[in-house]
Design a protein around this motif. Structure first.
Motif, PDB file in Angstrom:
ATOM      1  N   TYR A 168      56.487  26.012 -16.097  1.00 46.43           N
ATOM      2  CA  TYR A 168      55.900  25.410 -17.364  1.00 46.43           C
ATOM      3  C   TYR A 168      56.472  24.080 -17.375  1.00 46.43           C
ATOM      4  O   TYR A 168      56.188  23.232 -18.633  1.00 46.43           O
ATOM      5  CB  TYR A 168      56.395  26.176 -18.662  1.00 46.43           C
ATOM      6  CG  TYR A 168      55.632  27.404 -18.630  1.00 46.43           C
ATOM      7  CD1 TYR A 168      54.449  27.955 -18.752  1.00 46.43           C
ATOM      8  CD2 TYR A 168      56.608  28.687 -18.264  1.00 46.43           C
ATOM      9  CE1 TYR A 168      53.897  29.011 -18.599  1.00 46.43           C
ATOM     10  CE2 TYR A 168      56.164  29.968 -18.093  1.00 46.43           C
ATOM     11  CZ  TYR A 168      54.720  29.810 -18.300  1.00 46.43           C
ATOM     12  OH  TYR A 168      54.009  31.384 -18.232  1.00 46.43           O
ATOM     13  N   SER A 243      57.955  31.613 -13.684  1.00 47.97           N
ATOM     14  CA  SER A 243      57.329  31.802 -14.747  1.00 47.97           C
ATOM     15  C   SER A 243      58.446  32.455 -15.853  1.00 47.97           C
ATOM     16  O   SER A 243      59.548  32.474 -15.942  1.00 47.97           O
ATOM     17  CB  SER A 243      55.782  32.448 -14.948  1.00 47.97           C
ATOM     18  OG  SER A 243      56.093  33.660 -14.190  1.00 47.97           O
ATOM     19  N   ASP A 287      51.549  35.100 -17.290  1.00 48.62           N
ATOM     20  CA  ASP A 287      52.300  34.923 -15.942  1.00 48.62           C
ATOM     21  C   ASP A 287      53.752  35.325 -16.050  1.00 48.62           C
ATOM     22  O   ASP A 287      54.560  34.844 -16.642  1.00 48.62           O
ATOM     23  CB  ASP A 287      52.317  33.388 -15.587  1.00 48.62           C
ATOM     24  CG  ASP A 287      52.707  33.589 -14.105  1.00 48.62           C
ATOM     25  OD1 ASP A 287      53.589  34.101 -13.553  1.00 48.62           O
ATOM     26  OD2 ASP A 287      51.709  32.841 -13.384  1.00 48.62           O
ATOM     27  N   THR A 319      55.631  32.973  -9.089  1.00 45.00           N
ATOM     28  CA  THR A 319      54.848  33.386 -10.302  1.00 45.00           C
ATOM     29  C   THR A 319      53.980  34.447 -10.078  1.00 45.00           C
ATOM     30  O   THR A 319      53.862  34.859  -8.951  1.00 45.00           O
ATOM     31  CB  THR A 319      53.855  32.139 -10.857  1.00 45.00           C
ATOM     32  OG1 THR A 319      53.381  31.490  -9.617  1.00 45.00           O
ATOM     33  CG2 THR A 319      54.740  30.917 -11.619  1.00 45.00           C
TER      34      THR A 319
END
Length: 515
Positions: A168, A243, A287, A319
């Motif tokens: 992210y 993730s 995710d 991920t």
């Protein structure tokens, strides 16, 4: 991809070969990911050298006490079945320090020890709180990474530096590749502002400084990646971007977790009967990635960058969105079954979790199914001399939703081609022991294990009391139904009294009230 397979043919070295005899330095070793990494290294690479752990004295506890806390974690139970404790943990060496302090807060003698001996660095320490101030996140996530890199630069025989980032860090992009994207802000300017501003001034300036980033965590982790890239010519570097990290899929025990973030956190509350609604976009792809897969990728990424003497930083998305996507719709009709398969003896009410499509609906519903019961139960707790916690819990949840809304109702796609290639580059035995492949991950089965793991490792209830817990679960169901019936009858009766209609004529209020 051709380069990966060419390199594979050039070397027959295995993961164990690479790490055997090498001394490791780990930051963040007391955290969810860090402690799982320790367990894997100790269990699967028996010939590994010493493992130095950066530990911060905390709450009056010295680092020796904190090391003892690590040893007591249930993740090591399988290791301790076959070996005495002293033998299992003899390679763990605590180093007093703090990533948020100048020079990592390490003494001169300890720093010289690390510079002389460390061959591999896993940098996992970070502040993960989305509500944390920019001052704190700059100090820990950005400058903490810089301090670790300076130590790495001074190590005389460093083979690889592995940095734990986040998928992210590029959250302003809905589709992300395994590359380092340019910065919109100059880190030095951010550091200067943080150092010159008062807390109030910094709080006012933070929204402008964040730019496209949703919080202080993502922007400082993004900047930390650039810190790694700056030193890529000094030593091999790898960046792994997980993730949302969730409980173990396979190793060392399916469902193992010590993290209360994400799914395991609300399963923990739902099993108690106190979390009854959850805002999710049930048809969005979420995710999630099991912690044991992330650990494998950290180890393998270090192996690849170190053994090939990578000249540029290697970036990997750890991920699931493009490999084994998960939607809450796939388990919506099963999650309550899981909760009642592994109920809690300590449950305060009958568990029943329902998904809601927006934060607004959640807050409206929470008034009735979270806050009202919390007021009643906290009052009863006070009467009997206990410490009321439910109102505080639900207020904290309500406050955090504004910060989390973007992450709850946004769907990201993270390319993972390099991760797929990395798995294929491994020899067959390493593909088995350090697998990065999640194509066999069945989410419905996984959540059964996660529910059980949450019961054992978060709610601290062993399996010995399961039958007693199921008996209580049945009793709570009866009480739950009686309470619902009583409330509906009261609404029915009051409606009849207020309208002057007979009970029969006002009976339609019952299904309306239930809805």
């Amino acid at each position: 991809r051709c380069i990966f397979f060419l390199l594979k043919q050039m070397s027959e070295m295995t993961v164990r070969d690479f790490y055997s005899g090498k001394n490791i330095f780990v930051t963040g070793s007391t955290g969810f990911l860090g402690i799982c990494l320790l367990e894997k290294l100790l269990r699967c690479i028996p010939d590994i050298g010493d493992i130095y752990l950066l530990l911060r004295p905390k709450k009056g506890k010295e680092i020796s006490e904190r090391l003892e806390e690590i040893k007591k974690n249930k993740i090591f139970e399988s290791l301790l079945e076959n070996k005495p404790e002293d033998e299992v943990f003899k390679k763990l060496k605590p180093i007093a320090g703090d990533v948020g302090s100048p020079d990592l807060g390490i003494s001169t003698s300890d720093r010289e020890l690390l510079q002389e001996n460390v061959n591999v660095i896993f940098h996992s320490a970070a502040t993960l709180d989305f509500a944390e101030t920019l001052r704190s996140t700059v100090d820990v996530n950005l400058l903490g990474t810089r301090r670790c890199l300076h130590l790495a630069r001074d190590c005389r025989n460093l083979k690889v530096f592995v940095h734990v980032s986040s998928a992210y860090v590029n959250s302003w992009r809905l589709q992300c590749e395994e590359t380092i994207y340019p910065l919109s802000q100059d880190p030095e300017e951010i550091i200067k502002v943080v150092s010159e501003c008062s807390d109030e001034e910094l709080e006012n300036k933070t929204p402008e400084l964040l730019g496209d980033h949703p919080n202080t965590y993502t922007i400082t982790k993004h900047m930390a990646e650039h810190e790694v890239q700056k030193l890529q010519e000094n030593f091999p570097c790898a960046i792994v971007r997980p993730s949302m990290i969730i409980g173990a899929w396979k190793e060392p025990v399916p469902g193992w977790t010590i993290s209360k973030n994400g799914p395991q956190g609300f399963i923990m509350g739902a099993a108690k009967g106190v979390v009854r609604r959850l805002p999710v976009g049930k048809d969005l792809v979420y995710d999630y990635i099991p912690v044991d897969v992330v650990v494998n990728e950290l180890i393998v990424a270090g192996f690849h960058a170190g053994s090939t003497k990578a000249k540029e930083v290697e970036i990997y998305h750890c991920t699931s969105s493009t490999r084994q996507p998960f939607k809450w719709a796939s388990v919506e009709d099963k999650i309550n079954t899981y909760l009642h398969r592994y109920p809690l003896k300590s449950a305060v009410w009958y568990p029943h979790l329902k998904f809601l499509p927006s934060i607004t609906w959640f807050r409206i519903s929470a008034l009735f199914v979270h806050f009202l019961p919390a007021i009643i139960l906290d009052t009863v707790t006070r009467v009997f001399g206990g410490r009321p916690i439910l109102m505080k819990l639900h207020r904290n949840v309500n406050t955090s939703l504004t910060r989390l809304e973007k992450f709850i109702f946004t769907e990201w796609t993270f390319s993972s081609k390099r991760t797929d290639d990395l798995h294929m580059w491994l020899c067959p035995s390493d593909q088995k022991d350090f697998s990065l492949d999640i194509k066999d991950l069945i989410w419905a089965d996984y959540f059964v294990d996660l529910t059980k793991g949450t019961r054992v490792y978060l709610n601290k209830e062993g399996m010995k009391n399961l039958e007693a817990a199921r008996g209580k679960d049945t009793l709570l169901l009866v009480l739950h139904l009686l309470l619902q019936t009583g409330i509906l009858f009261l609404i029915w009766y009051l409606t009849s009294c207020m309208t002057g209609a007979s009970m029969v004529k006002s009976s339609m209020v019952v299904p309306v009230a239930y809805a």
